[in-house]
Design an enzyme around this catalytic site. Structure first.
Site, PDB file in Angstrom:
ATOM      1  N   ASP A 165      -6.260   2.222  23.939  1.00  0.00           N
ATOM      2  CA  ASP A 165      -6.306   1.925  24.869  1.00  0.00           C
ATOM      3  C   ASP A 165      -6.640   3.383  25.804  1.00  0.00           C
ATOM      4  O   ASP A 165      -5.850   4.337  25.048  1.00  0.00           O
ATOM      5  CB  ASP A 165      -5.660   1.284  26.294  1.00  0.00           C
ATOM      6  CG  ASP A 165      -5.977   0.025  25.724  1.00  0.00           C
ATOM      7  OD1 ASP A 165      -6.183  -0.693  24.605  1.00  0.00           O
ATOM      8  OD2 ASP A 165      -5.563  -1.245  26.755  1.00  0.00           O
ATOM      9  N   HIS A 337      -1.853   3.673  22.731  1.00  0.00           N
ATOM     10  CA  HIS A 337      -3.377   4.702  24.115  1.00  0.00           C
ATOM     11  C   HIS A 337      -2.517   5.599  22.831  1.00  0.00           C
ATOM     12  O   HIS A 337      -2.296   6.076  22.951  1.00  0.00           O
ATOM     13  CB  HIS A 337      -2.259   4.553  25.305  1.00  0.00           C
ATOM     14  CG  HIS A 337      -2.154   3.400  26.019  1.00  0.00           C
ATOM     15  ND1 HIS A 337      -0.889   2.276  25.489  1.00  0.00           N
ATOM     16  CD2 HIS A 337      -2.438   2.758  26.684  1.00  0.00           C
ATOM     17  CE1 HIS A 337      -0.769   1.691  26.681  1.00  0.00           C
ATOM     18  NE2 HIS A 337      -2.074   1.884  27.463  1.00  0.00           N
TER      19      HIS A 337
END
Length: 397
Positions: A165, A337
């Protein structure tokens, strides 16, 4: 309305027919129809936009690009909302998009309140869970019938669905640049290329605007690009109009930078309910969550917190040991991430170890999603069914 050849082809896919959307004006959209009874979808069409001349919107089945430098040229900032700023719902393009949605089927749940950066859950009846609110109950099976179940795991045992992400990870110009910039893109993408794995990447619109070359590199190297909204708002706190704006601008900037229009999105913090699912689905987006969270974002680093890296290590170790002990019946979808030096460093540390036990795969591919974009001539190779690939069929979101 004139359709292009590709725009008018009907594809027979697993469980559904898909009528591909043509290009044209904003109001010139063609919805899909599904055999499963889901609501019609439409592909947003973006007026006054020319796809970047640098875009290569096709699947690259050849050599990957691992050049260590990328252009830092931005797209035209004047054509988009401010970076990391909430978009204006009164913008004409947003208003036109709002008019495309069938609001009669969007549940009338009030936006949730936020206090001290946290969603307020005190008054929510989590036992009844009328809105299938993931933040409260981790609900992934909507209570409404016109949207499909969220994608949240890899059905095939032994598969590790890779997701990142918050990208693309931009270069920094502040006091932390010396620490962070060695880990900015294309560092992670080049590492994944070396490891011969691809991922599903959930992009923040503002980050694509300021670093489109990174998005193009990711697409060229076989990763799947999905939306993570424009400015990373918790989506159930947004009004209907604000939700449309967040999704619209993220899709437009990805399209301009790369030439593809995603049909997948992940809500920031996983925060979604049936109101937001219904809006996203009609805008062409399947909701994607996860079932394993590394908590890597919370490690001490820019944008992070105070979560000890040793606890992130322990989660990786736990999932590996569980797989070795045959404690799971399916694969898993893992949240990571591309946020800072700590998160990228953690991925580089653990992916080689994970590969010793799991088959590390693109999370959309592990769900047999071979066509995650509205551009129907862009198709990823199937990882499960060679016969299907030979027959040139495809699975869409």
């Amino acid at each position: 309305m004139q359709l292009s050849l590709i725009g008018s082809i009907i594809l027979l896919t697993t469980g559904q027919y898909v009528l591909a959307a043509p290009t044209g004006t904003l109001n010139d959209t063609t919805p899909t129809t599904t055999l499963d009874g889901f609501a019609p979808q439409f592909s947003p069409v973006f007026p006054n936009m020319t796809v970047s001349s640098e875009a290569q919107p096709f699947y690259n089945g050849g050599e990957l690009d691992t050049n260590s430098t990328l252009s830092n040229e931005t797209l035209n900032l004047d054509n988009y909302p401010g970076v990391w700023e909430r978009p204006d719902v009164n913008h004409p393009e947003v208003q036109a998009m709002i008019k495309q949605i069938n609001w009669d089927i969007v549940p009338n749940f009030a936006p949730h309140k936020v206090k001290d950066y946290d969603l307020v859950q005190d008054d929510y009846d989590y036992e009844k869970d009328e809105s299938c609110w993931w933040t409260s109950t981790q609900c992934v099976k909507p209570k409404i019938s016109h949207v499909p179940e969220d994608l949240y795991t890899c059905p095939t045992k032994g598969e590790w669905g890779l997701t990142f992400d918050d990208g693309p990870f931009n270069y920094s110009e502040d006091e932390e640049a010396d620490q962070e910039n060695p880990y900015a893109e294309p560092e992670l993408y080049n590492f994944l290329a070396k490891e011969n794995v691809t991922s599903t990447l959930f992009y923040i619109g503002g980050n694509v605007l300021t670093y489109p070359a990174a998005a193009r590199r990711a697409l060229y190297n076989g990763h799947t690009l999905c939306s993570h909204t424009w400015s990373h708002q918790v989506m159930t706190s947004q009004t209907n109009e604000e939700a449309v704006a967040e999704l619209y601008w993220s899709l437009k900037v990805i399209k301009e930078a790369t030439g593809v229009t995603p049909k997948c999105w992940r809500p920031p913090q996983g925060d979604v309910d049936d109101r937001i699912r219904s809006i996203a689905w009609q805008m062409g987006l399947r909701t994607v969550i996860w079932d394993r969270d590394t908590e890597d974002w919370a490690m001490p680093a820019p944008g992070g917190g105070d979560f000890p890296p040793e606890k992130v290590d322990a989660l990786f170790e736990q999932w590996i040991e569980e797989e070795k002990a045959n404690k799971t019946d399916t694969g898993i979808m893992v949240l990571e991430h591309e946020l800072n030096h700590a998160t990228v460093g953690m991925a580089e540390k653990w992916i080689p170890e994970v590969k010793k036990t799991f088959n590390v795969v693109n999370a959309m591919s592990c769900n047999d999603v071979d066509q995650p974009y509205w551009e129907t001539d862009f198709r990823y190779p199937s990882i499960h069914n060679v016969a299907e690939e030979t027959n040139n069929t495809a699975t869409t979101v």
